[in-house]
Design an enzyme around this catalytic site. Structure first.
Site, PDB file in Angstrom:
ATOM      1  N   LYS A 112       2.028  -3.488   9.004  1.00 28.97           N
ATOM      2  CA  LYS A 112       3.206  -2.627   8.957  1.00 28.97           C
ATOM      3  C   LYS A 112       4.442  -3.466   9.231  1.00 28.97           C
ATOM      4  O   LYS A 112       4.559  -4.083  10.286  1.00 28.97           O
ATOM      5  CB  LYS A 112       3.111  -1.511  10.002  1.00 28.97           C
ATOM      6  CG  LYS A 112       2.157  -0.393   9.660  1.00 28.97           C
ATOM      7  CD  LYS A 112       2.281   0.718  10.710  1.00 28.97           C
ATOM      8  CE  LYS A 112       1.393   1.894  10.405  1.00 28.97           C
ATOM      9  NZ  LYS A 112       1.553   2.978  11.412  1.00 28.97           N
ATOM     10  N   ILE A 140       4.696   3.312   1.865  1.00 27.73           N
ATOM     11  CA  ILE A 140       5.806   3.321   2.818  1.00 27.73           C
ATOM     12  C   ILE A 140       5.591   4.461   3.799  1.00 27.73           C
ATOM     13  O   ILE A 140       5.353   5.605   3.398  1.00 27.73           O
ATOM     14  CB  ILE A 140       7.163   3.482   2.109  1.00 27.73           C
ATOM     15  CG1 ILE A 140       7.414   2.297   1.165  1.00 27.73           C
ATOM     16  CG2 ILE A 140       8.300   3.585   3.128  1.00 27.73           C
ATOM     17  CD1 ILE A 140       8.701   2.417   0.378  1.00 27.73           C
ATOM     18  N   LEU A 156       0.809  -1.219   0.000  1.00 27.04           N
ATOM     19  CA  LEU A 156       0.000   0.000   0.000  1.00 27.04           C
ATOM     20  C   LEU A 156       0.837   1.262   0.000  1.00 27.04           C
ATOM     21  O   LEU A 156       0.395   2.305  -0.471  1.00 27.04           O
ATOM     22  CB  LEU A 156      -0.926   0.008   1.226  1.00 27.04           C
ATOM     23  CG  LEU A 156      -1.961  -1.109   1.309  1.00 27.04           C
ATOM     24  CD1 LEU A 156      -2.745  -0.996   2.609  1.00 27.04           C
ATOM     25  CD2 LEU A 156      -2.891  -1.076   0.113  1.00 27.04           C
ATOM     26  N   ASP A 167       2.383  13.201  17.065  1.00 35.72           N
ATOM     27  CA  ASP A 167       2.516  13.184  15.603  1.00 35.72           C
ATOM     28  C   ASP A 167       1.139  13.234  14.936  1.00 35.72           C
ATOM     29  O   ASP A 167       0.869  12.484  13.995  1.00 35.72           O
ATOM     30  CB  ASP A 167       3.292  11.944  15.155  1.00 35.72           C
ATOM     31  CG  ASP A 167       3.912  12.117  13.765  1.00 35.72           C
ATOM     32  OD1 ASP A 167       4.056  13.272  13.321  1.00 35.72           O
ATOM     33  OD2 ASP A 167       4.255  11.102  13.137  1.00 35.72           O
ATOM     34  N   VAL A 222       3.827  -0.795   4.308  1.00 34.19           N
ATOM     35  CA  VAL A 222       2.479  -1.156   4.733  1.00 34.19           C
ATOM     36  C   VAL A 222       1.856  -2.038   3.659  1.00 34.19           C
ATOM     37  O   VAL A 222       1.889  -1.704   2.467  1.00 34.19           O
ATOM     38  CB  VAL A 222       1.606   0.089   4.967  1.00 34.19           C
ATOM     39  CG1 VAL A 222       0.229  -0.316   5.485  1.00 34.19           C
ATOM     40  CG2 VAL A 222       2.286   1.048   5.937  1.00 34.19           C
TER      41      VAL A 222
END
Length: 751
Positions: A471, A451, A449, A579, A457
């Protein structure tokens, strides 16, 4: 191995009964200290609890490390202190709640830039010990071992006392006093030990005869009997059993006690590296030796201070023999410092006492074990079946002192043992690598999917039909140097542990659910629920995705805000994400938004900590980092609020946090958009990919603009909490779904 596990599990149920019957064999060995020594570069910091149990520190050379407590911590009573290379940690225990808090300060190579962090808050710790790089403690009630900084241990044990070296651990068990170690060879056998101590590369123990046995990189020992030991780097000192004076040895017979201290009696002694400190029996002052730069070979750290008296030992609830004379006045709260001598003046655990009780103890211990096994055999079988897998687990690393890695860890700590023992509802699965490879067709490119910061991922389908996102950390890269690779691997390990620990205790519809993991020496894999509609960033910034309507954007903002509110308000201690960004807000098949990626998350301070923030190096994504956090390295929940404010600007404008302007020069989204909002000209910066807001939507959009500006206030104290953010977004969404009202939207509190 199975026998060892079953006995360990059995003892956790009946340890109280065993201790009651074996009270004749109580050991007076403690690994909770009131004095600590820390080295960094050519500087030394000595810390101790004074006669009020306040923490005070002194450095050598004088004032080379400007350590001082701030706020309420200045008058906070500590129960113990430990130190290592570049850090000091103080233990605060609350008897009313049977809890302990461990606060740590790390200082840089030049002795400045103190960073303050709480690394533990939980069940009361009765023992605490530190090596140069890590810390371990023992819970008072359960006797469970907890360690900070990754540490490899084969199983939890009922330790009475513990000792840590540079790369090894040793524990002295509950009676009858057996020693077990990891990371060091030639460990002595038998069950006749009463005290244990460790230096950088060697460990020593005192027997019931008061003799000393050492292992590791040993030095020649004096033929003496000892009451207490301290072991440093290639040297050691002991308090003589006969009269309480000290004798030292080591450094190839070139180390000895300074002549001026030969006749001084000591209550306790401590060591770290080449340096030793002892509490003088006469007046409880602290005297240090071992550093060749000390004038006359001796250093008195607190000379000249108002309070030169230090606590001669930790305050205890009870003592096997008598308390130290006058210690009740030092401890208060019906606590006492234990004396190693009995009332008749003899020292405990001598061979005479052991011989007197030897026949009785052997016979009765045998009857006790047989009786317990017969009486509780059913419980033993049940306990073994329940904990068979868990008791093989290595000990849980309850936290990190900081992000620095000073040793190579062969394998990460498995968290399921501790999570299960704490009754954690996370229900994490430990997948096999074969199962995950099958789910992704051998991690095929077809299932790839993208990075992220953690690694690649993949989409996968488990054998039970569940769609998952996998992951997989990229731990190796042939283009990177060895040092860079080690740092990269440490970062991945840290993110893996953070995600595992954070997500396993979180459960909210607006947080991505972690299903399980896989780890071994070369693999770090996390398995999540699959989010069909990708990330918010995809829909805002990728032209291949259809743009979102204003109503959908508001619903996504509200979902994400509720997830962050849960982290801040409903988790104790609160979780600070660090984050928050549009690429970490994912959308499921029903367009419900969920916050993801807890690799940088930290547990925030609680009201009990008497601190308002965590002192940490800034981490996060450029464009989203709170400027106050970046500048002053003070992390609070308001740092997440700032990052969420940037996400709100992305929802309004369609621009990235850092994007190119018309001249192809980098531009900060906050600096570009907020001035328009403050001038009531938000319409000039709205996303041009979708039609302008309808009259039913314009009030809601304006409301979100003002809220974003509040979240982005330079002073964190003026920013709203996530509770307020959720409330205002709910009002905005309601305005979007109904006819507009006549009154205008308030901008109060905005700049």
């Amino acid at each position: 191995m199975a026998l060892t596990i079953s006995i360990s599990c059995f003892s956790s149920y009946f340890v109280s009964l065993l201790l009651l019957v074996l009270s004749s064999f109580s050991f007076v060995c403690f690994s909770l200290s009131t004095v600590s020594i820390s080295h960094i570069s050519n500087q030394t910091l000595v810390c101790a609890l004074n006669n009020h149990s306040y923490l005070q520190c002194s450095s050598f050379p004088l004032n080379s490390i400007p350590f001082s407590l701030t706020g309420n911590l200045r008058n906070r009573r500590f129960s113990g202190v430990v130190s290592g290379n570049g850090f000091v940690c103080g233990l605060i225990s609350r008897l009313d709640s049977n809890t302990s808090t461990l606060l740590c300060w790390r200082f840089s190579v030049d002795g400045t830039n103190m960073l303050h962090k709480r690394i533990y808050h939980g069940p009361e710790l009765e023992e605490l010990e530190a090596g140069n790089f890590r810390i371990c403690g023992v819970e008072r009630v359960s006797r469970r071992l907890r360690c900070w900084q990754p540490y490899y241990l084969p199983r939890p044990d009922n330790y009475r006392s513990i000792a840590l070296g540079d790369n090894f651990f040793c524990g002295l068990s509950q009676p009858p006093g057996m020693i077990s170690c990891e990371g060091i060879a030639k460990v002595p056998s038998g069950d006749h030990y009463i005290a244990i101590a460790a230096g950088s590369r060697q460990a020593c123990a005192i027997t019931v005869d008061n003799d000393v046995e050492c292992w590791g990189q040993t030095q020649s020992l004096p033929r003496e009997k000892f009451l207490a030991l301290a072991v440093g780097e290639d040297r050691g000192c002991g308090v003589r059993w006969s009269n309480g004076t000290v004798v030292c040895w080591g450094n190839n017979n070139n180390f000895s006690l300074p002549q001026t201290l030969k006749d001084i009696h000591f209550t306790s002694i401590y060591a770290k590296g080449p340096m030793f400190c002892g509490v003088a029996t006469r007046n409880y002052t602290l005297i240090c030796w071992g550093n060749e730069n000390f004038k006359s070979g001796v250093f008195t750290p607190f000379q000249g201070l108002i309070s030169q008296v230090v606590m001669p030992g930790p305050c205890r609830r009870e003592c096997p023999y008598r308390p130290l004379s006058g210690s009740q006045s030092l401890c208060g709260n019906e606590l006492m410092i234990c004396d190693l001598k009995r009332n008749d003046g003899e020292f405990p655990d001598t061979r005479a006492q052991n011989s007197k009780n030897k026949t009785w103890s052997r016979r009765n211990i045998a009857f006790l074990v047989v009786g317990c096994v017969g009486t509780f055999s059913l419980l033993l079988v049940i306990s073994f079946l329940i904990f068979k897998s868990h008791c093989r687990c290595r000990v849980h690393d309850s936290g990190r002192l900081d992000d620095t890695r000073t040793i190579d860890i062969p394998k990460l700590e498995k968290r399921l043992c501790t999570l299960a023992s704490l009754g954690n509802p996370g229900q994490l699965m430990e997948f096999s690598i074969d199962e995950l490879a099958l789910a992704t067709d051998g991690f095929s490119v077809r299932f790839h999917l993208g990075i992220g910061s953690f690694g690649s991922v993949y989409q996968g389908v488990l054998s039970d039909g569940r769609h998952v996102a996998i992951k997989r950390a990229e731990l190796t890269n042939p283009t990177l140097s060895g040092t860079t690779m080690r740092h990269r691997r440490a970062d991945k390990d840290s993110a893996f542990v953070n995600e595992l620990e954070s997500m396993s205790r979180l459960n909210h519809k607006n947080l991505v659910r972690l299903l399980g993991f896989y780890e071994d020496t070369e693999e770090r894999i996390l398995v999540y629920e699959y989010m069909k509609n990708g990330s918010l960033a995809d829909h805002l910034h990728n032209p291949q995705f259809d743009p979102l309507s204003w109503q959908t954007r508001l619903m996504i903002a509200l979902d994400a805000a509720r997830g962050i509110q849960y982290l801040h308000e409903f988790i104790v201690p609160p979780v600070i994400h660090r984050d928050i960004k549009s690429s970490n807000i994912l959308l499921d098949a029903t367009w419900t938004a969920k916050v993801s990626d807890f690799g940088l998350s930290q547990m925030g301070p609680t009201e009990e900590d008497d601190v308002s923030h965590l002192s940490l190096h800034a981490a996060g994504t450029l464009g989203y980092i709170d400027p106050e956090y970046y500048k002053f390295q003070q992390l609070t929940t308001k740092s997440d609020v700032y990052s969420f404010g940037v996400v709100l600007l992305e929802l309004l404008s369609g621009h990235k946090a850092i994007h190119n302007n018309e001249d192809e020069n980098p531009r900060n989204l906050v600096e570009y958009v907020v001035p328009y909002i403050l001038l009531d000209e938000a319409h000039r910066i709205l996303d041009q990919r979708i039609p302008p807001p309808t009259p039913y939507e314009i009030e809601a959009v304006a409301h979100v603009g003002y809220l974003a500006a509040e979240c982005l206030m330079p002073c964190s104290r003026k920013r709203p909490s996530m509770v307020e953010v959720v409330s205002k977004l709910e009002s905005a969404l309601a305005a979007c779904l109904t006819a507009p009202k006549t009154e205008t939207v308030s901008r109060s509190n905005t700049y």
